[in-house]
Scaffold this motif. Sequence first.
Motif, short mmCIF file in Angstrom:
data_model
loop_
_atom_site.label_atom_id
_atom_site.label_comp_id
_atom_site.label_asym_id
_atom_site.label_seq_id
_atom_site.Cartn_x
_atom_site.Cartn_y
_atom_site.Cartn_z
N GLY A 75 6.47 49.06 -14.49
CA GLY A 75 6.31 49.75 -15.76
C GLY A 75 7.63 50.18 -16.34
O GLY A 75 8.62 50.34 -15.62
N SER A 82 8.15 51.99 -27.21
CA SER A 82 7.24 51.01 -26.63
C SER A 82 7.13 51.25 -25.13
O SER A 82 7.88 52.04 -24.56
N LYS A 99 5.28 49.34 -21.25
CA LYS A 99 4.48 48.32 -20.59
C LYS A 99 4.24 48.78 -19.16
O LYS A 99 5.17 49.17 -18.46
N SER A 105 -3.07 45.72 -16.92
CA SER A 105 -1.85 46.03 -17.68
C SER A 105 -2.20 46.76 -18.97
O SER A 105 -3.30 46.64 -19.50
N TYR A 106 -1.22 47.51 -19.43
CA TYR A 106 -1.37 48.28 -20.66
C TYR A 106 -0.02 48.24 -21.37
O TYR A 106 1.02 48.48 -20.74
N GLU A 107 -0.02 47.91 -22.65
CA GLU A 107 1.22 47.81 -23.39
C GLU A 107 1.16 48.69 -24.64
O GLU A 107 0.18 48.66 -25.39
N THR A 130 2.54 49.08 -28.13
CA THR A 130 3.22 48.24 -29.10
C THR A 130 3.56 48.98 -30.39
O THR A 130 4.38 48.53 -31.17
#
Length: 143
Positions: A76, A87, A89, A131-133, A135
Amino acid sequence: MKKNLYRVLGILVLSFLVISCGKDKPVTSEANEVLTETDGVLYKVDTMNSRIEWKGYKVLKSDQTTHFGSIKFESGDVTVKDGKLQSGKFVADITTLENIDLKDDQEMKAKLEGHLKSGDFFEVEKFPTASYEITKVTENTAG
């Protein structure tokens, strides 16, 4: 199923961010990497010392039993520019899902963990990571 998974992941990541950012220390103990002057600073998640804390309960049952536990991160990072989040991730290792509140009842602990890792919830054999992003970040009116 997928819709619920996204909700759960969103709540888990937001919980992590609130827990991590609520303390007066950086998200990581690793060295920061300067991307460029215009991009900001990249902070990497310290995967050895960071975790997602989760809490679950039965929504439609009269029995309001709650359980809680943790999930470890695989990786991460977040990018911060001028003191503001830009941002991020995150990749969670769902195979590390662990229940904490049933630690004194190993049989029930194993049963709950098995249920959460099954196809009823995370289907860990097929989807070992989540997963988590981030943006887009929008500042609220309160700052």
